[in-house]
Design an enzyme around this catalytic site. Structure first.
Site, mmCIF file in Angstrom:
data_model
loop_
_atom_site.group_PDB
_atom_site.id
_atom_site.type_symbol
_atom_site.label_atom_id
_atom_site.label_comp_id
_atom_site.label_asym_id
_atom_site.label_seq_id
_atom_site.Cartn_x
_atom_site.Cartn_y
_atom_site.Cartn_z
ATOM 1 N N LYS A 5 4.515 -21.577 2.387
ATOM 2 C CA LYS A 5 4.405 -21.634 0.925
ATOM 3 C C LYS A 5 4.623 -23.037 0.363
ATOM 4 O O LYS A 5 5.147 -23.927 1.015
ATOM 5 C CB LYS A 5 5.334 -20.598 0.290
ATOM 6 N N ARG A 26 8.074 -11.997 6.736
ATOM 7 C CA ARG A 26 6.609 -11.893 6.676
ATOM 8 C C ARG A 26 6.030 -13.266 7.003
ATOM 9 O O ARG A 26 6.260 -14.229 6.274
ATOM 10 C CB ARG A 26 6.205 -11.428 5.274
HETATM 11 N N1 HH2 Z 1 3.594 -13.229 -0.353
HETATM 12 C C1 HH2 Z 1 2.235 -13.134 -0.423
HETATM 13 C C2 HH2 Z 1 1.614 -11.884 -0.320
HETATM 14 N N2 HH2 Z 1 2.341 -10.755 -0.126
HETATM 15 N N3 HH2 Z 1 4.434 -9.691 0.161
HETATM 16 C C3 HH2 Z 1 5.775 -9.761 0.210
HETATM 17 N N4 HH2 Z 1 6.509 -8.650 0.388
HETATM 18 N N5 HH2 Z 1 6.440 -10.958 0.091
HETATM 19 C C4 HH2 Z 1 5.771 -12.132 -0.111
HETATM 20 O O1 HH2 Z 1 6.424 -13.194 -0.250
HETATM 21 C C5 HH2 Z 1 4.338 -12.098 -0.170
HETATM 22 C C6 HH2 Z 1 3.697 -10.832 -0.049
HETATM 23 C C7 HH2 Z 1 1.418 -14.368 -0.611
HETATM 24 O O2 HH2 Z 1 1.054 -14.913 0.606
HETATM 25 P P1 HH2 Z 1 -0.339 -14.666 1.398
HETATM 26 O O3 HH2 Z 1 -0.586 -13.243 1.719
HETATM 27 O O4 HH2 Z 1 -0.324 -15.554 2.580
HETATM 28 O O5 HH2 Z 1 -1.421 -15.227 0.391
HETATM 29 P P2 HH2 Z 1 -2.397 -14.560 -0.670
HETATM 30 O O6 HH2 Z 1 -1.606 -13.863 -1.716
HETATM 31 O O7 HH2 Z 1 -3.148 -15.753 -1.226
HETATM 32 O O8 HH2 Z 1 -3.281 -13.592 0.069
#
Ligand code: HH2
Length: 282
Positions: A226, A261
């Protein structure tokens, strides 16, 4: 401590890793990588081979400015992949990363065990009943605003004590879930790193994580690659934030997090297993 989910009970007697499978064309760090069902199958096999305890499958990006995904499109992306993951790895619980009750319902119908709702069940009025009426686990993640804005700074106004505000808002969602009949042992809480939080605010909630753990539910953190890490290490590209990610995860483990995660499972698995062994396994 343990976490009850739709297909069993996960003992939190060691750090548990949640491998990220993003079926989005536009996620901030790995969007557009998985173009077919076979790509997704291979990515799932890989995160499990590297030591993931859970696979988290999502099809809507929360990146600021990302286009919201219509329910039919989200279902089309996510349901076949969840079904394939459950079939190929029946012992590994699958989590669906969605804020939509209908997507959660159809994911649970094909075998998902966990609903990972980055709005903590704020955005879809049917989500609470959907989870309460199932035996799935749920992740209540702190955020503010709708999907297009929740990872921006539009709502990043807090009082002196960021964690106090996060605890208040997550506490309301926790009470709502419990009042609807979701048992406490099915609920994990997540401070929502980078969601309506500037870098310093994400650091503040990580620093105060014990206060979240004191709610008595398993604590999940999503720090992987992040922006707050890049602000410290000056790694502009998310893929270059692995070492910073590990540093943040180990610090979170020390403050009570048990669910992590991550995009890069193997190195996080090794680092957290070593930190856990130094703690003496408790
Ligand atoms: N962060 C993201 C998505 N889902 N779920 C939980 N429980 N906690 C988090 O911190 C979290 C999450 C964002 O990251 P990512 O899936 O890599 O990116 P994007 O939202 O652009 O798909």
């Amino acid at each position: 401590m343990h976490w009850v989910h739709g297909t069993g009970v996960m003992r939190l007697d060691r750090p548990r890793l949640i491998g990220i499978i993003n079926l989005t064309p536009d996620s901030f760090s790995d969007g557009g990588r998985l173009k077919s069902l076979d790509d997704a199958r291979r990515a799932i096999d890989q995160v499990i081979a590297e030591g993931a305890d859970v696979v988290d499958i999502g099809a809507e990006s929360t990146r600021p400015g990302a286009t919201p995904v219509a329910v039919e499109e989200e279902l089309r992306r996510v349901v076949p992949v969840i079904a394939a993951a459950v079939k190929a790895h029946p012992g590994v619980p699958v989590s669906v990363d969605t804020v939509k009750a209908r997507v959660a319902r159809e994911a649970l119908a094909v075998g998902a065990s966990i609903v990972n709702d980055v709005s903590a069940m704020r955005l879809d009025p049917e989500m609470v009943q959907t989870v309460a009426g199932s035996n799935a686990a749920v992740v209540l993640m702190h955020s503010r605003g709708d999907v297009a804005y929740m990872a921006s700074y539009s709502y990043a106004d807090y009082g002196e004590d960021v964690m106090a505000d996060v605890l208040g808002e997550l506490g309301t969602q926790l009470d709502t879930a419990i009042a609807a009949g979701v048992s406490r042992e099915r609920i994990a809480v997540d401070p929502g790193i980078g969601f309506a939080k500037r870098g310093a605010q994400s650091l503040a909630v990580l620093r105060g994580l014990e206060r979240l753990a004191a709610l008595g539910c398993p604590v999940l953190v999503g720090v992987s690659r992040k922006r707050f890490i890049g602000e410290i290490t000056l790694a502009a590209s998310p893929a270059d934030r692995l070492a910073g990610t590990i540093g943040a995860n180990v610090a979170a483990l020390e403050r009570g997090a048990r669910l992590f995660r991550v995009h890069d499972v193997k190195p996080n698995r090794e680092a957290l297993d070593v930190a856990w062994a130094i703690r003496g396994g408790a």
